[in-house]
Enzyme design. Structure first.
Site, PDB file in Angstrom:
ATOM      1  N   ASP A 424       1.383  -7.303  -6.127  1.00  0.00           N
ATOM      2  CA  ASP A 424       1.909  -8.652  -5.946  1.00  0.00           C
ATOM      3  C   ASP A 424       0.760  -9.632  -6.145  1.00  0.00           C
ATOM      4  OD1 ASP A 424       2.940 -11.070  -5.021  1.00  0.00           O
ATOM      5  OD2 ASP A 424       4.085 -10.147  -3.399  1.00  0.00           O
ATOM      6  N   HIS A 425       0.824 -10.404  -7.223  1.00  0.00           N
ATOM      7  CA  HIS A 425      -0.298 -11.286  -7.571  1.00  0.00           C
ATOM      8  C   HIS A 425      -0.453 -12.454  -6.594  1.00  0.00           C
ATOM      9  CE1 HIS A 425      -3.587 -12.349  -9.946  1.00  0.00           C
ATOM     10  NE2 HIS A 425      -3.031 -12.434 -11.148  1.00  0.00           N
ATOM     11  N   ARG A 426       0.536 -12.691  -5.744  1.00  0.00           N
ATOM     12  CA  ARG A 426       0.387 -13.732  -4.724  1.00  0.00           C
ATOM     13  C   ARG A 426      -0.589 -13.299  -3.640  1.00  0.00           C
ATOM     14  NH1 ARG A 426       6.547 -14.250  -2.988  1.00  0.00           N
ATOM     15  NH2 ARG A 426       6.175 -11.988  -2.981  1.00  0.00           N
TER      16      ARG A 426
END
Length: 452
Positions: A424-426
């Site tokens: 998850d790039h967040r």
């Protein structure tokens, strides 16, 4: 005492309707005219009442079953001399009760009808929400009040299920706050534009957010012979979750390879030593042990996103994808950090067998921190596994293969295992993902590092 079968009464023009809720359980004492199940057609939902009181001895239906007039719902043990309820009237399923009520309120009565005998009690529409506990509570989300179905038509609820939208979080804009299809679309647009942090029930101005074209409608039969069959229950559930996860989570995948030549030799040695004990060590057991070590070094991978907060977990429950005839399920190994490789091998084998037989309980598939999806036994060089929310990463493993690897002076044949880490790039940036994968590959290449 006698055993009496309670059947579905006349349900009007519908051949079959689907059960969306079971309101009683085996052992319950029920009264005549008490609601037993809630069914849903493409036009309305209704509750089916009991025609006979007594103690429930056997349930013949479950959530998701299709029933018709005459289908046996349950068996009750009725006391001698107990009177059955009058036959239920045919439920008018063309419109929900709330619509009938609103029409009645809008049309004043000018002529008082003559008195008539008391009508038989008809199935109560689902918009009526009596206060009771449902034995099917396990199928509902924790924050959805039981017996309070959203104020929406069946077609809108079906539309919401397809998109994975919890109607309890949507505010309706229709009459009497009824939820419409446009409310669902607006909610999804808001969620997509804000990464899932949209306020409940809020809507976006026209033209903002993300929208797609409608799904194409094609008559495939005109091109040739076809066969249509329904998706399995597992695929329906997992499909909705995968759709939500892929749309809501910004996925990025980091690919790497691990030299498992020495580890494979160790695996074969352990299998030879434990052959008499009946324990078969798989590469998955080593992967779980290595993943736990990597999670300890990179704690942001052992976390979940909760609004603007990152929930860091101090336990290590590892899920692994198990292939079954009905689709993929994800059993969870609890406290994997406290178990050795042989114990992990034995437990994964038992859980995989239960998964194939359809005997996994919901508790055995909950609480995971990180998941592993292994296709090594099938093939492929790499792939992009979809993150299993609320986790923030998942490891995909493809088939290992012998490859020439340069050792500084010559090429050596080494067994290389492809690793695909989706994250998850967040929460995780590319550099952290590359470090995690490289560290994991290092552990698999020299498993002695696991004790450091």
């Amino acid at each position: 005492m006698s055993i009496v079968e309670i059947k579905v009464p006349d349900i009007g023009d519908f051949d079959q309707v689907e059960i969306i809720e079971v309101l009683v359980a085996v052992g319950d004492t029920i009264q005549a005219e008490q609601s037993l199940i809630t069914v849903e057609s493409d036009k309305a939902s209704m509750e089916i009442p009991a025609s006979q009181g007594g103690v429930v001895k056997a349930l013949k239906v479950k959530v998701g079953d299709k029933v018709a007039e005459g289908t046996v719902i349950l068996e009750v043990e009725a006391a001698e001399g107990a009177a059955a309820a009058p036959a239920a009237e045919t439920p008018k399923a063309a419109e929900p009760a709330s619509v009938e009520a609103s029409k009645a309120a809008e049309t004043p009565k000018t002529v008082e009808a003559p008195a008539a005998p008391a009508p038989a009690v008809a199935p109560v529409m689902a918009s009526s929400t009596p206060d009771r506990t449902s034995p099917t509570a396990a199928f509902a989300e924790a924050d959805v009040p039981l017996r309070n179905l959203p104020h929406a038509s069946p077609s809108v609820r079906h539309f919401a299920r397809e998109l994975g939208v919890n109607l309890a979080q949507v505010t309706g804009s229709g009459p009497k706050n009824r939820i419409t299809a446009d409310d669902i679309r607006a909610y999804v647009k808001q969620a997509l534009s804000t990464g899932g942090a949209s306020p409940v029930g809020s809507t976006l101005p026209a033209g903002e957010g993300f929208s797609v074209l409608g799904w194409p409608k094609v008559d495939f039969a005109k091109f040739g012979e076809i066969e249509s069959k329904p998706l399995s229950r597992i695929k329906k559930i997992s499909g909705a979750n995968l759709h939500r996860n892929w749309v809501m989570i910004p996925h990025v995948t980091n690919n790497d390879v691990a030299d498992i030549t020495d580890l494979e030799a160790l695996r074969q040695q352990l299998n030879a030593e434990n052959k008499k004990a009946g324990i078969k060590v798989t590469m998955l057991a080593f992967l779980i042990k290595a993943v736990v070590a990597a999670l300890k070094k990179f704690p942001e991978f052992n976390a979940s996103l909760d609004g603007d907060n990152l929930v860091l977990k101090h336990y290590y429950h590892i899920g692994f994808a198990a292939d079954t005839p009905n689709g993929l399920v994800v059993p969870v190994i609890r406290d994997a950090d406290k178990k050795g490789v042989l114990e992990l091998a034995n437990e994964t084998s038992e859980l995989a067998a239960q998964a194939r037989e359809g005997k996994l309980s919901p508790a055995q598939m909950q609480g995971g921190c990180f998941s592993i999806s292994s296709l090594g036994g099938i093939g492929g060089t790499d792939f992009t596994p979809i993150i299993n929310a609320p986790e923030v990463a998942i490891l995909g493993v493809s088939r290992s293969a012998m490859q020439p690897v340069w050792d500084g002076t010559a090429f050596q044949p080494r067994l290389m295992l492809p690793l695909s880490l989706s994250y998850d790039h967040r929460v995780i940036d590319g550099a952290s993902a590359a470090r995690f994968n490289a560290y994991l590959a290092g552990l698999l290449a020299d498993f002695r590092r696991i004790i450091l």
